[in-house]
Design a protein around this motif. Structure first.
Motif, PDB file in Angstrom:
ATOM      1  N   THR A   1      14.263 -32.638  11.344  1.00 18.73           N
ATOM      2  CA  THR A   1      13.413 -32.676  12.529  1.00 18.73           C
ATOM      3  C   THR A   1      14.221 -32.925  13.794  1.00 18.73           C
ATOM      4  O   THR A   1      14.036 -32.222  14.808  1.00 18.73           O
ATOM      5  N   ASP A   2      15.109 -33.911  13.774  1.00 20.24           N
ATOM      6  CA  ASP A   2      15.854 -34.237  14.999  1.00 20.24           C
ATOM      7  C   ASP A   2      16.751 -33.082  15.440  1.00 20.24           C
ATOM      8  O   ASP A   2      16.833 -32.751  16.630  1.00 20.24           O
ATOM      9  N   ALA A   3      17.404 -32.424  14.480  1.00 20.36           N
ATOM     10  CA  ALA A   3      18.274 -31.293  14.815  1.00 20.36           C
ATOM     11  C   ALA A   3      17.459 -30.120  15.364  1.00 20.36           C
ATOM     12  O   ALA A   3      17.884 -29.435  16.309  1.00 20.36           O
ATOM     13  N   LEU A   4      16.289 -29.886  14.794  1.00 27.93           N
ATOM     14  CA  LEU A   4      15.437 -28.797  15.256  1.00 27.93           C
ATOM     15  C   LEU A   4      14.947 -29.054  16.678  1.00 27.93           C
ATOM     16  O   LEU A   4      14.936 -28.148  17.523  1.00 27.93           O
ATOM     17  N   LEU A   5      14.568 -30.303  16.960  1.00 31.25           N
ATOM     18  CA  LEU A   5      14.101 -30.641  18.305  1.00 31.25           C
ATOM     19  C   LEU A   5      15.195 -30.422  19.351  1.00 31.25           C
ATOM     20  O   LEU A   5      14.910 -30.031  20.488  1.00 31.25           O
ATOM     21  N   GLU A   6      16.421 -30.664  18.954  1.00 31.51           N
ATOM     22  CA  GLU A   6      17.541 -30.484  19.887  1.00 31.51           C
ATOM     23  C   GLU A   6      17.902 -29.010  20.078  1.00 31.51           C
ATOM     24  O   GLU A   6      18.435 -28.623  21.118  1.00 31.51           O
ATOM     25  N   SER A   7      17.587 -28.180  19.085  1.00 25.59           N
ATOM     26  CA  SER A   7      17.964 -26.761  19.167  1.00 25.59           C
ATOM     27  C   SER A   7      16.885 -25.873  19.780  1.00 25.59           C
ATOM     28  O   SER A   7      17.196 -24.816  20.344  1.00 25.59           O
ATOM     29  N   LEU A   8      15.629 -26.278  19.686  1.00 21.36           N
ATOM     30  CA  LEU A   8      14.536 -25.419  20.161  1.00 21.36           C
ATOM     31  C   LEU A   8      14.659 -25.017  21.635  1.00 21.36           C
ATOM     32  O   LEU A   8      14.422 -23.849  21.974  1.00 21.36           O
ATOM     33  N   PRO A   9      15.003 -25.956  22.549  1.00 20.81           N
ATOM     34  CA  PRO A   9      15.112 -25.550  23.959  1.00 20.81           C
ATOM     35  C   PRO A   9      16.130 -24.435  24.188  1.00 20.81           C
ATOM     36  O   PRO A   9      15.959 -23.597  25.082  1.00 20.81           O
ATOM     37  N   THR A  10      17.183 -24.390  23.371  1.00 25.02           N
ATOM     38  CA  THR A  10      18.195 -23.329  23.523  1.00 25.02           C
ATOM     39  C   THR A  10      17.644 -21.984  23.071  1.00 25.02           C
ATOM     40  O   THR A  10      18.198 -20.940  23.411  1.00 25.02           O
ATOM     41  N   GLU A  11      16.530 -22.012  22.307  1.00 22.80           N
ATOM     42  CA  GLU A  11      15.885 -20.780  21.853  1.00 22.80           C
ATOM     43  C   GLU A  11      14.767 -20.351  22.804  1.00 22.80           C
ATOM     44  O   GLU A  11      14.049 -19.391  22.532  1.00 22.80           O
ATOM     45  N   GLY A  12      14.609 -21.118  23.891  1.00 24.95           N
ATOM     46  CA  GLY A  12      13.571 -20.780  24.848  1.00 24.95           C
ATOM     47  C   GLY A  12      12.249 -21.482  24.624  1.00 24.95           C
ATOM     48  O   GLY A  12      11.259 -21.214  25.310  1.00 24.95           O
ATOM     49  N   VAL A  13      12.222 -22.392  23.656  1.00 20.17           N
ATOM     50  CA  VAL A  13      10.993 -23.149  23.399  1.00 20.17           C
ATOM     51  C   VAL A  13      11.019 -24.403  24.266  1.00 20.17           C
ATOM     52  O   VAL A  13      11.808 -25.321  24.028  1.00 20.17           O
ATOM     53  N   LYS A  14      10.156 -24.448  25.265  1.00 21.68           N
ATOM     54  CA  LYS A  14      10.145 -25.552  26.219  1.00 21.68           C
ATOM     55  C   LYS A  14       9.000 -26.531  25.990  1.00 21.68           C
ATOM     56  O   LYS A  14       8.969 -27.615  26.586  1.00 21.68           O
ATOM     57  N   SER A  15       8.034 -26.160  25.142  1.00 24.66           N
ATOM     58  CA  SER A  15       6.921 -27.072  24.871  1.00 24.66           C
ATOM     59  C   SER A  15       6.596 -27.061  23.380  1.00 24.66           C
ATOM     60  O   SER A  15       6.546 -26.002  22.752  1.00 24.66           O
ATOM     61  N   VAL A  16       6.406 -28.260  22.825  1.00 24.91           N
ATOM     62  CA  VAL A  16       6.057 -28.382  21.408  1.00 24.91           C
ATOM     63  C   VAL A  16       4.947 -29.399  21.216  1.00 24.91           C
ATOM     64  O   VAL A  16       4.834 -30.379  21.959  1.00 24.91           O
ATOM     65  N   ASP A  17       4.124 -29.130  20.208  1.00 23.24           N
ATOM     66  CA  ASP A  17       3.208 -30.122  19.662  1.00 23.24           C
ATOM     67  C   ASP A  17       3.773 -30.477  18.300  1.00 23.24           C
ATOM     68  O   ASP A  17       4.206 -29.589  17.557  1.00 23.24           O
ATOM     69  N   ILE A  18       3.786 -31.752  17.955  1.00 18.04           N
ATOM     70  CA  ILE A  18       4.359 -32.152  16.668  1.00 18.04           C
ATOM     71  C   ILE A  18       3.400 -33.067  15.919  1.00 18.04           C
ATOM     72  O   ILE A  18       2.757 -33.940  16.510  1.00 18.04           O
ATOM     73  N   MET A  19       3.277 -32.838  14.619  1.00 15.61           N
ATOM     74  CA  MET A  19       2.387 -33.626  13.769  1.00 15.61           C
ATOM     75  C   MET A  19       3.108 -33.954  12.473  1.00 15.61           C
ATOM     76  O   MET A  19       4.125 -33.338  12.136  1.00 15.61           O
ATOM     77  N   CYS A  20       2.574 -34.933  11.732  1.00 13.94           N
ATOM     78  CA  CYS A  20       3.192 -35.387  10.482  1.00 13.94           C
ATOM     79  C   CYS A  20       2.160 -35.336   9.356  1.00 13.94           C
ATOM     80  O   CYS A  20       1.555 -36.358   9.005  1.00 13.94           O
ATOM     81  N   PRO A  21       1.927 -34.155   8.772  1.00 17.30           N
ATOM     82  CA  PRO A  21       0.847 -33.983   7.800  1.00 17.30           C
ATOM     83  C   PRO A  21       0.987 -34.810   6.527  1.00 17.30           C
ATOM     84  O   PRO A  21      -0.005 -35.054   5.837  1.00 17.30           O
TER      85      PRO A  21
END
Length: 331
Positions: A254-274
């Motif tokens: 999760t932490d690595a993905l959160l750090e990489s998403l902005p470089t992919e152009g993803v500027k907004s996320v909703d996050i949940m823990c099912p």
């Protein structure tokens, strides 16, 4: 069974929580938790010196500070929510079954213990007990320890109760429906982000290769939820949090993905823990606080945490349906 005795009792089980956000209580909790061979299955000759000599002398003070950052006036969030779940489930079962069904809490680690939960049900006349671990996805590190511990406790009993045990509910239609409803409610209040992240607790990859179905069940839950929400493949991601140690864990982290998403152009996320039935340290601190910091520091612009199902009406309805189905013939 007397005419006044209940047809059965329900034992709700969760992981547990320290009694207070202090280093001594956290140390006591961590010692019990990390001593379970189901949680850390290294050789005791290797693990015990590490646990007692290093971890329990360095981690409690740090972890206590984390608990302090999310502790409520009423107590531990996990405990407060779990008590509400217990009370609401009892009320729901009384309404749907027309009988007084005792419902008690028992934690795998900490208080109230599994023993106290079993004792309370027995004191209320329950000779049949349905054990409901509050983990939608089965893992050898969460659900299996409940089974182990109850079997061990009953070794001391001359007259053991009749038992039924729920293993999982990762694909239950009402579970998926409750998750979807929580997301839709959040979108209605806050708007929808570019990507919905579903963060599940991680486990070592070795557990999966040795037969644990956890990763496959998490994937199934994520796919069912995405379908229920009518999301495209680009609108959601699955990830796994809380990794520690040098062993390889399932991913993506999760932490690595959160750090990489902005470089992919993803500027907004909703996050949940099912995978979490109620909010706790891993959701309120690790995901809601640390995750937000990771994402925004990496260039993200909007980060919204969607709370767990907790004591929502949809969640209590799901638990009641599981109880009703699994106790057929008892009422």
């Amino acid at each position: 069974m007397s005419d006044l005795a209940p047809p059965f009792g329900v034992l709700l089980v969760n992981l547990g929580t320290p009694d207070s956000p202090t280093a001594p209580d956290v140390k006591k909790f961590l010692k019990q938790f990390l001593s379970d061979p189901r949680v850390v299955d290294l050789s005791p000759w290797i693990w015990k010196p590490i646990l007692n000599g290093i971890i329990l002398n360095t981690r409690p003070a740090k972890v206590a500070k984390l608990y302090q950052s999310i502790w409520w006036d009423e107590g531990s969030p996990l405990m407060v929510i779990s008590q509400k779940q217990r009370d609401k489930l009892k009320t729901q079962l009384q309404q749907t079954l027309g009988q007084n069904i005792p419902v008690e809490l028992g934690m795998s680690y900490g208080n109230p213990s599994l023993q106290s939960g079993l004792d309370s049900l027995k004191a209320q006349g329950a000779e049949k007990i349905f054990v409901l671990p509050l983990y939608a996805q089965y893992s050898c590190s969460t659900v299996a320890p409940v089974y182990d511990a109850i079997a061990e406790l009953l070794k001391a009993e001359r007259n053991i109760p009749e038992l039924r045990f729920n293993k999982q509910y990762f694909d239950h239609p009402d579970y998926i429906k409750a998750l979807a409803e929580s997301v839709k409610n959040h979108w209605k209040a806050k708007g929808q982000a570019q990507v919905l992240l579903m963060s599940f607790h991680g486990v070592p990859l070795r557990y999966i290769t040795e037969g644990d179905p956890y990763q496959a069940q998490c994937q199934a839950t994520a796919e069912l939820l995405a379908a229920e929400l009518d999301l495209t493949q680009q609108q959601w991601r699955i990830c796994f949090q809380s990794q520690f140690g040098k062993e390889q864990w399932i991913g993506p982290a999760t932490d690595a993905l959160l750090e990489s998403l902005p470089t992919e152009g993803v500027k907004s996320v909703d996050i949940m823990c099912p995978a979490f039935s109620c909010d706790c340290l891993e959701t309120l601190e690790e995901i809601s606080q640390e995750g937000k910091e990771d994402f925004l520091s990496a260039g993200g612009e909007r980060y919204e945490f969607i709370e767990c199902l907790n004591d929502s009406a949809g969640h209590i309805d799901l638990l009641a349906k599981i109880v009703e189905l699994q106790t057929q013939g008892w009422h």
